[in-house]
Structure formats: structure tokens, C-alpha cells
Design a protein around this motif. Sequence first.
Motif, PDB file in Angstrom:
ATOM      1  N   GLY A   1       0.804  -1.214   0.000  1.00  0.00           N
ATOM      2  CA  GLY A   1       0.000   0.000   0.000  1.00  0.00           C
ATOM      3  C   GLY A   1       0.837   1.265   0.000  1.00  0.00           C
ATOM      4  N   GLY A   2       0.170   2.364   0.235  1.00  0.00           N
ATOM      5  CA  GLY A   2       0.824   3.669   0.215  1.00  0.00           C
ATOM      6  C   GLY A   2       0.536   4.447   1.480  1.00  0.00           C
ATOM      7  N   GLY A   3       1.121   5.636   1.549  1.00  0.00           N
ATOM      8  CA  GLY A   3       0.924   6.476   2.723  1.00  0.00           C
ATOM      9  C   GLY A   3       1.668   7.781   2.591  1.00  0.00           C
ATOM     10  N   GLY A   4       1.623   8.568   3.640  1.00  0.00           N
ATOM     11  CA  GLY A   4       2.268   9.873   3.640  1.00  0.00           C
ATOM     12  C   GLY A   4       3.553   9.879   4.448  1.00  0.00           C
ATOM     13  N   SER A   5       4.445  10.794   4.088  1.00  0.00           N
ATOM     14  CA  SER A   5       5.723  10.962   4.788  1.00  0.00           C
ATOM     15  C   SER A   5       5.983  12.439   4.994  1.00  0.00           C
ATOM     16  CB  SER A   5       6.882  10.364   3.980  1.00  0.00           C
ATOM     17  OG  SER A   5       6.672   9.003   3.681  1.00  0.00           O
ATOM     18  N   ILE A   6       6.711  12.749   6.058  1.00  0.00           N
ATOM     19  CA  ILE A   6       7.231  14.096   6.265  1.00  0.00           C
ATOM     20  C   ILE A   6       8.740  14.000   6.341  1.00  0.00           C
ATOM     21  CG2 ILE A   6       5.165  14.982   7.410  1.00  0.00           C
ATOM     22  CD1 ILE A   6       6.614  14.582  10.086  1.00  0.00           C
ATOM     23  N   GLU A   7       9.422  15.100   6.021  1.00  0.00           N
ATOM     24  CA  GLU A   7      10.882  15.051   6.022  1.00  0.00           C
ATOM     25  C   GLU A   7      11.479  16.415   6.321  1.00  0.00           C
ATOM     26  OE1 GLU A   7      12.684  16.132   1.819  1.00  0.00           O
ATOM     27  OE2 GLU A   7      11.936  14.079   1.838  1.00  0.00           O
ATOM     28  N   THR A   8      12.708  16.401   6.759  1.00  0.00           N
ATOM     29  CA  THR A   8      13.491  17.616   6.933  1.00  0.00           C
ATOM     30  C   THR A   8      14.925  17.298   6.567  1.00  0.00           C
ATOM     31  OG1 THR A   8      14.044  19.434   8.439  1.00  0.00           O
ATOM     32  CG2 THR A   8      14.045  17.217   9.367  1.00  0.00           C
TER      33      THR A   8
END
Length: 203
Positions: free
Chosen positions: A163-170
Amino acid sequence: MSTPAQKRGIVGAMRARLFQMAIAGAIATMTFPGFAAEKDEPPPPRTDPLSSAIVWTVAQLVPSPLLVLGSDRAGAGVRWQIAPFVYSFGVAEHPVRAFVVDPVARHSGAIELYASPEWACCAPGDATGWIARAGGRLYLPIIGRGETLSWSLGGSYYRAAGGGGGSIETGAYFLFGTMGVTVTVSPELVQREIITAFNLRYF
């Protein structure tokens, strides 16, 4: 034999002549400012579009290594990245760039849309380790218009086995933006929740 007065006259005439020559040289330099530069500086090297495309393609093939941290294990991986669109608010000339992006245009302040295929180890079971991402980033300069140090904040949507999903990054970048460290957090990406990329990027 010359008298002292005659010697002084000769020296004075020589000084006057040297002064005239210096003035004439200064006027010529101001009147034709490009003349000296053309004599002293070689013409800038030129590259044809095909050579530029080859260099860009080879640079894109160089992956960034990954450190993959899961809930109960750690591993490695690789990531590639293509930026089809960048709007730079840190440069006045050509603020909109596509694919070929100078590091200064990105790290002096920009908004970027990107696509990123990657392979990360430790997928659960027999699932493939390949992940596809698409997302955006905001770059802000910290030191030296971003050439010494810049920072980014972004988010992405990924597709992986299961499946898929969301990510955050810095991220933080240095050496004119060619090197950096990016931390991506994906809470639902099982056993690969935190991925740290050691970025190697030239365009």
C-alpha cells in the motif's frame, strides 16, 4: 657636457612624457573596458546540448545511500531523485527551472516538486523493497545564500508493497548544496519508518 639646468630639463621632459602615456592608457581602459579583459581572459568554455544532457543523465544515475531504521532492525538502501519543477525565489534570473537545476537556485530559496524511486531493505516478509515517492520541498538558506548551509522541509506520498501512505521530512545541506542529510518519517511504512538519506546531488 650638459649643465645641471639642462639635466633637470631633460628629467622633467621625461616625467611629463611618462605622465602623458599613463593618462592615455587610463583613458583607453575607461573608453574600451572590454579590451583588456578580452586580452587577459580566455573565452568561456561552451558545451553543446547533447554533452549537457549526457552529463545530467550520468549525474542522475548516482544514487544517495540510505540508512533504514525500523521498529526492530536497521539496514541500508539507495535513492535516486528527479526534480521536474523548481520555482526559485532566491534568484532573479530564470526563477522557474525544470530537471536541470543549479544548486544555488535551489538552496538560495525555492519550492521543489520531485519524484524519487528508492530501494530500502527490511520490507516485511517476501515483499519487495522498492518504493516510489512523489512530493514537494521548501528550501531556505541559512548561511551564505545557502551555499554554506541550507535547510528543507517537505512531504511526500509513497507507494510500496502493501500500500501507500504519507511521509514528512526535513534536511540540511552544505558544500554548495551538493551534499546533505535528509530524514524521512513514514509512520505506516512497516519496518522502514525512518529513512535517513546521505544526499549526493549535483543538479
